[in-house]
Each structure stands twice: as structure tokens, then as C-alpha cells.
Design an enzyme around this catalytic site. Structure first.
Site, PDB file in Angstrom:
ATOM      1  N   LYS A  26       0.842  -1.197   0.000  1.00 28.12           N
ATOM      2  CA  LYS A  26       0.000   0.000   0.000  1.00 28.12           C
ATOM      3  C   LYS A  26       0.877   1.247   0.000  1.00 28.12           C
ATOM      4  O   LYS A  26       1.629   1.476   0.945  1.00 28.12           O
ATOM      5  CB  LYS A  26      -0.913   0.042   1.230  1.00 28.12           C
ATOM      6  N   GLU A  70      10.701   1.802   9.739  1.00 28.12           N
ATOM      7  CA  GLU A  70      11.565   2.954   9.416  1.00 28.12           C
ATOM      8  C   GLU A  70      10.751   4.202   9.709  1.00 28.12           C
ATOM      9  O   GLU A  70       9.802   4.508   8.989  1.00 28.12           O
ATOM     10  CB  GLU A  70      11.962   2.917   7.934  1.00 28.12           C
ATOM     11  N   CYS A 120      13.210  12.072   5.556  1.00 25.13           N
ATOM     12  CA  CYS A 120      13.434  11.671   6.947  1.00 25.13           C
ATOM     13  C   CYS A 120      14.884  11.890   7.363  1.00 25.13           C
ATOM     14  O   CYS A 120      15.186  11.988   8.548  1.00 25.13           O
ATOM     15  CB  CYS A 120      13.054  10.217   7.127  1.00 25.13           C
ATOM     16  N   GLU A 144       9.689  16.482  15.066  1.00 19.85           N
ATOM     17  CA  GLU A 144       9.890  16.389  13.619  1.00 19.85           C
ATOM     18  C   GLU A 144       8.905  17.319  12.905  1.00 19.85           C
ATOM     19  O   GLU A 144       7.698  17.177  13.060  1.00 19.85           O
ATOM     20  CB  GLU A 144       9.668  14.941  13.149  1.00 19.85           C
TER      21      GLU A 144
HETATM   22  P1  NAD Z   1       2.252   7.978   8.039  1.00 17.58           P
HETATM   23  O1  NAD Z   1       2.714   7.179   9.173  1.00 17.58           O
HETATM   24  O2  NAD Z   1       1.093   8.882   8.228  1.00 17.58           O
HETATM   25  O3  NAD Z   1       1.829   7.033   6.815  1.00 17.58           O
HETATM   26  C1  NAD Z   1       2.717   6.116   6.238  1.00 17.58           C
HETATM   27  C2  NAD Z   1       1.932   5.007   5.589  1.00 17.58           C
HETATM   28  O4  NAD Z   1       1.251   4.282   6.605  1.00 17.58           O
HETATM   29  C3  NAD Z   1       0.854   5.477   4.614  1.00 17.58           C
HETATM   30  O5  NAD Z   1       0.773   4.595   3.525  1.00 17.58           O
HETATM   31  C4  NAD Z   1      -0.397   5.408   5.468  1.00 17.58           C
HETATM   32  O6  NAD Z   1      -1.576   5.260   4.728  1.00 17.58           O
HETATM   33  C5  NAD Z   1      -0.114   4.170   6.289  1.00 17.58           C
HETATM   34  N1  NAD Z   1      -0.869   4.064   7.547  1.00 17.58           N
HETATM   35  C6  NAD Z   1      -1.323   5.058   8.342  1.00 17.58           C
HETATM   36  N2  NAD Z   1      -2.017   4.539   9.384  1.00 17.58           N
HETATM   37  C7  NAD Z   1      -1.966   3.188   9.258  1.00 17.58           C
HETATM   38  C8  NAD Z   1      -2.502   2.104  10.014  1.00 17.58           C
HETATM   39  N3  NAD Z   1      -3.230   2.290  11.095  1.00 17.58           N
HETATM   40  N4  NAD Z   1      -2.247   0.867   9.585  1.00 17.58           N
HETATM   41  C9  NAD Z   1      -1.505   0.648   8.487  1.00 17.58           C
HETATM   42  N5  NAD Z   1      -1.000   1.627   7.700  1.00 17.58           N
HETATM   43  C10 NAD Z   1      -1.234   2.893   8.092  1.00 17.58           C
HETATM   44  O7  NAD Z   1       3.514   8.759   7.500  1.00 17.58           O
HETATM   45  P2  NAD Z   1       3.577   9.843   6.340  1.00 17.58           P
HETATM   46  O8  NAD Z   1       2.996  11.114   6.839  1.00 17.58           O
HETATM   47  O9  NAD Z   1       3.063   9.244   5.071  1.00 17.58           O
HETATM   48  O10 NAD Z   1       5.159   9.997   6.156  1.00 17.58           O
HETATM   49  C11 NAD Z   1       5.930  10.888   6.863  1.00 17.58           C
HETATM   50  C12 NAD Z   1       6.712  10.195   7.953  1.00 17.58           C
HETATM   51  O11 NAD Z   1       7.484   9.146   7.402  1.00 17.58           O
HETATM   52  C13 NAD Z   1       7.702  11.086   8.646  1.00 17.58           C
HETATM   53  O12 NAD Z   1       7.632  10.882  10.030  1.00 17.58           O
HETATM   54  C14 NAD Z   1       9.047  10.628   8.120  1.00 17.58           C
HETATM   55  O13 NAD Z   1      10.135  10.868   8.956  1.00 17.58           O
HETATM   56  C15 NAD Z   1       8.798   9.184   7.937  1.00 17.58           C
HETATM   57  N6  NAD Z   1       9.765   8.602   7.004  1.00 17.58           N
HETATM   58  C16 NAD Z   1      10.739   7.777   7.500  1.00 17.58           C
HETATM   59  C17 NAD Z   1      11.680   7.237   6.644  1.00 17.58           C
HETATM   60  C18 NAD Z   1      12.759   6.308   7.140  1.00 17.58           C
HETATM   61  O14 NAD Z   1      13.396   5.648   6.328  1.00 17.58           O
HETATM   62  N7  NAD Z   1      13.001   6.211   8.436  1.00 17.58           N
HETATM   63  C19 NAD Z   1      11.642   7.548   5.289  1.00 17.58           C
HETATM   64  C20 NAD Z   1      10.642   8.406   4.831  1.00 17.58           C
HETATM   65  C21 NAD Z   1       9.705   8.921   5.704  1.00 17.58           C
END
Ligand code: NAD
Length: 480
Positions: A174, A249, A283, A384
Site C-alpha cells: 500500500k 523505518e 526523513c 519532527e
Molecule cells: P504515516 O505514518 O502517516 O503514513 C505512512 C503510511 O502508513 C501510509 O501509507 C499510510 O496510509 C499508512 N498508515 C497510516 N495509518 C496506518 C494504520 N493504522 N495501519 C496501516 N498503515 C497505516 O507517515 P507519512 O505522513 O506518510 O510519512 C511521513 C513520515 O514518514 C515522517 O515521520 C518521516 O520521517 C517518515 N519517514 C521515514 C523514513 C525512514 O526511512 N526512516 C523515510 C521516509 C519517511
């Protein structure tokens, strides 16, 4: 309208409930397509397709899996312009960035893991004196989930999918509901490359419903997730009673530590990039800049001059350095942090305002913003923000900056600028981070482990670490 469908068992389908959501173009704030708001039924269909493909795929030779992955990589490269434009339209990032980084790196992910799987050796141990030999099988897990965020959409999506399928698993994936377009286009490429039906299934929808149905699925045995720390914690809670394998991650608040003895110009140019690349929505961005007192005033002047020269504009324009933020709610969140900084006695050295780009006045544009903070404990220095906002402050000693660098809940990456070898060794040993860059930033070698500690995650991606995650180790002991 550019509508998106689910990709299940090699075909494109509407969600079972026929519910759809709007997809926004951040550069002009307009809806330009519909996305499936998939439900548990779609997840079940995707799981069933993956499950029935697993037996054959897991027994497909490594050479054949490798050939298909490399073919996907080649097709992505052949479609570079189309994918880069689609990524930019969905995410707001400059087309030039998507073309130079995001899409080529997505292609590299398939090529790299297509090659790596043929080199993935396992251990054997002869039990001397016991007339036995032990060897380790690395077996695919079965059906696994890959869930990715919006900031580097195709790049992070494929960073999970490529090792998962290379290792012989079948996938329910997803992408973020905010940036689903290139994941949708990937389905076409997989068909063209000859990936057997059901090996990869891509479903679209909200995290709280579609994502939740994936993580709750009893028979999906592993979850590779990249996203926010709070979501990661939630996934861990849901997955624990089912003993799912997890790779998380998560967020970061990375220090960029600058000593006076560094190569100044190189540091300055890279610091502009590590602060504002992809509108600061990486990130790994160095969002907390600590500068040795001796060069602090000089750095402040030079850095602010360079930041002011960055061009905020429409992502398709060649001259644009800073495109649009990904969504309206995200823009509002970042702006809120700028207000918080003011209440905490932060000084806005440049930026801080929304930008109305001519012809695209409803787009989500923000000036790159530099905040001088009075101390390292203020919220803008601890939380963040994930936008084009960095903090700067001076330090006097190595011990002092090390303490401040480590005094956050996150531990993803750290950047260190110095030409002192002993200091490099001392600091890189002690920085609490999964990745330390010295005199560079975001230089990647796909063989190296990638991931964070503390609230930045659990587990490592990259190289054989990813292949280890997507396989179960089984020891076989034979007495002869
Ligand atoms: P998010 O956690 O809101 O969403 C990430 C994904 O998880 C999306 O596909 C979302 O639909 C899904 N999701 C949300 N709730 C869920 C649930 N209950 N069950 C299953 N899936 C669910 O994050 P975002 O806003 O899309 O991304 C930004 C964040 O990602 C920032 O905190 C950033 O630091 C982090 N990030 C980390 C890395 C890394 O490698 N450590 C890389 C890129 C981004």
C-alpha cells in the site's frame, strides 16, 4: 481526470465497495483524479492472489527472479520522464529532482536486489567431533506487507517491494494515499516485465482502514513499514500478538554538526541541500544545525544568503529549487511550527511565509525557513517538522554538541563536518543514530544497512539486511 485502480492478481480493478477519494495536485491545489478507498474485502482479494502465486514464485529460480527484477528496472528507466512527471504532479517535488533522484533510485532498487539475490549466501557449520554439519536455509516468509509514505513515493515503495519479491515472497503493498500515482503506474511495468500474476498486489486507500486491514490480517506474516513514529508504534501494538515480523523505518530529527575545521564551501553547499531537498520532506534531512561558535556568525550570514537565493516555484519549471509541500494539512502543520518557534523566542532569520506562485496561487508553497533557536530543548528543535524548516544554534565544545545531538527521542541519521580524524572517530562512535555521514550527506550505497534507533525505528533495510528480513532462517543439522 487521472483515476487510479487497485492492482490485484495482475489486473486493474475498482474497489469492491466502489468508494473513491480525491487525489490532489499540490502545485495548484486542484483535484486531478480519484483513488480507491479500499476496504478489508480488497485486502482479502489481494492476499488470496498473493497466496496462490506464492508456491510457484518461491520455487522460481533465482536467475529467473533476477531477470524479471532487472527487466522492471530497465522499464522504469525507459519511462523515466513519464514517471518523474507523475511523481512531481502527485507530490509537489520538482520534476528535475524526481528525474535525477527518485525514479532512478527506484530503478536501482530493482536492479540491485535482482543482482543481490543471486549472491545471497547462507552459513554452514561443521560440528567438529560430533560428526554433524549444520546449514542455514533462508526461506521466503510467504505473503508480506509493504507500506510506504508520501515523501519519496516510488523510491521507498520499491525499496521494500524489490527485496521482498527477490527473496521469493508475494506482496500486498500500500503506497501513501497522498501520493499513489507512481505505485499505480508500477503495476503496468510489472506486467510488461513478465512478473507472474499475484506476486505483487497494490491496493490504495487510507491508513486507518485499508492499511489497518493489512496489518490486522492474520496470514500476512511480515510488515515492512516506513512512515511516522506514531503509526509505527500503532503497527507494533497490532502486530505483536500475531508475532508478525516487523521492520519499522520511522521519523527523524537529525543533527548536522559543523566544526570550524571543515571544508567550508562544500559544507555550506551540502547543508543547503540537506536542509531543503524535497522541500525538507526527507526523513534524513539535517533539520538541527549546530555550528562551532568560532564560525557561527560567518555561517549564519552565508547560509541565510544562500537560502534566500533558493527559488520557490512550480515543480515543472527547470529553475525551481523548492516545489510545493505535499498537502494542505501538511503545509498548515509546518506553518504552525513556525508560529511555535516565535512563541519560544526563536528568531526567524529568513523565510517563514507562504508563497503565492503566480498562476498557481492555490498551491502549497512555503519559503525555506531558518530559525535561530535560543536553546536545544525548544519544541522546534525536538519535534519532527518534516518541511522546509531548519534550526540553527552555536556550540562551544565537542562534548556539549554531542549531548545536544543525542538529546532527542529520534536516532535516524547524523551529519558531521570536520577534518579532524580523531574527532570523527570519537563522534561517530557516540552519535545515537543508525547512519552517520562525515563530510557528506545522503550518499547511499545500497549494500549498506539503512535504518534508525530509538523512536526512528526497528530493524534495518538495505543490502543483505533486507533479504534477511524478508526470509526466515532455518537451521538444518545433519549427523553423518
Ligand atoms: P504515516 O505514518 O502517516 O503514513 C505512512 C503510511 O502508513 C501510509 O501509507 C499510510 O496510509 C499508512 N498508515 C497510516 N495509518 C496506518 C494504520 N493504522 N495501519 C496501516 N498503515 C497505516 O507517515 P507519512 O505522513 O506518510 O510519512 C511521513 C513520515 O514518514 C515522517 O515521520 C518521516 O520521517 C517518515 N519517514 C521515514 C523514513 C525512514 O526511512 N526512516 C523515510 C521516509 C519517511
Amino acid at each position: 481526470m487521472e483515476n487510479i485502480k487497485n492492482y490485484i492478481n495482475g489486473t486493474f480493478s475498482s474497489p469492491v465497495n466502489n468508494n473513491w477519494m480525491d487525489n490532489y495536485n499540490p502545485s495548484n491545489g486542484e483535484v486531478y483524479g480519484k483513488i480507491p478507498e479500499s476496504s478489508k474485502e480488497d485486502v482479502d482479494l489481494a492476499y488470496k492472489a498473493a497466496k496462490s502465486a506464492f508456491k510457484q514464485w518461491s520455487q522460481t529460480t533465482l536467475e529467473e527472479r533476477s531477470r524479471i527484477l532487472i527487466k522492471i528496472s530497465e522499464l522504469l528507466e525507459a519511462n523515466l520522464q513519464r514517471f518523474a512527471e507523475a511523481e512531481s504532479k502527485d507530490n509537489g517535488k520538482p520534476v528535475s529532482l524526481a528525474k535525477a533522484v527518485d525514479i532512478p533510485r527506484a530503478a536501482s532498487n530493482f536492479r540491485f536486489f535482482g543482482n543481490a539475490i543471486t549472491q545471497f549466501a547462507s552459513e554452514s557449520h561443521e560440528s567438529i567431533g560430533q560428526q554433524a554439519v549444520n546449514y542455514t536455509l533462508r526461506q521466503p516468509i510467504g505473503v508480506v506487507a509493504c507500506i510506504s509514505p508520501w515523501n519519496l513515493p516510488l523510491y521507498l515503495f520499491t525499496w521494500k517491494i524489490a527485496p521482498a519479491i527477490a527473496a521469493g515472497n508475494c506482496v500486498v503493498a500500500k503506497p501513501s494515499e497522498v501520493t499513489p500515482m507512481t505505485a499505480y503506474l508500477l503495476g503496468e511495468i510489472c506486467n510488461e516485465a513478465g512478473l507472474p500474476k499475484g506476486v505483487l498486489n497494490i491496493i490504495h486507500g487510507l491508513g486507518g482502514t485499508t492499511g489497518q486491514a493489512i496489518i490486522e490480517h492474520q496470514d500476512i506474516k511480515a510488515i515492512s513499514f516506513t512512515g511516522g513514529t506514531a503509526t509505527g508504534a500503532h503497527i507494533a501494538r497490532v502486530a505483536a500478538p500475531m508475532f508478525k515480523k516487523l521492520s519499522l523505518e520511522l521519523g527523524g530529527k537529525n543533527p548536522n554538526i559543523i566544526f570550524a575545521d571543515c571544508d567550508y564551501q562544500e559544507m555550506l553547499n551540502t547543508t543547503v541541500r540537506s536542509s531543503f531537498a524535497n522541500q525538507g520532506q526527507i526523513c534524513l534531512c539535517g533539520s538541527r544545525i549546530f555550528v562551532e561558535e568560532k564560525i557561527y556568525q560567518q555561517f549564519k550570514t552565508d547560509f541565510v544568503t544562500k537560502v534566500k537565493a533558493l527559488k520557490v516555484g512550480h515543480p515543472a519549471k527547470q529553475a525551481t529549487n523548492i516545489g510545493a509541500l505535499v498537502s494542505k494539512p501538511h503545509l498548515e502543520k509546518v506553518k504552525e511550527y513556525i508560529e511555535i518557534a516565535k512563541t519560544e523566542n526563536g528568531t526567524i532569520l529568513c523565510g517563514g511565509n507562504e508563497v503565492k506562485v503566480e498562476g498557481y496561487e492555490n498551491g502549497y508553497y512555503l519559503e525555506p525557513t531558518v530559525i535561530e533557536v535560543p536553546n536545544d530543548e525548544c519544541r522546534v528543535n525536538q519535534e519532527e517538522i518534516f518541511g522546509p524548516v531548519v534550526t540553527i544554534m552555536p556550540f562551544k565544545t565537542e562534548d556539549e554538541v554531542l549531548l545536544m545531538a543525542n538529546k532527542v527521542k529520534y536516532g535516524l541519521s547524523a551529519t558531521l563536518w570536520t577534518n579532524n580524524l580523531k574527532r570523527t572517530m570519537r563522534m561517530s562512535n557516540q552519535l545515537q543514530a543508525g547512519i552517520v555521514w562525515v563530510n557528506t550527506w545522503m550518499m547511499r550505497d545500497l549494500r549498506t544497512p539503512f535504518g534508525g534507533i530509538k523512536a526512528s525505528g526497528v530493524g534495518r533495510e538495505g543490502g543483505f539486511e533486507a533479504l534477511r528480513f524478508f526470509t526466515e532462517a532455518k537451521n538444518v543439522c545433519i549427523k553423518y
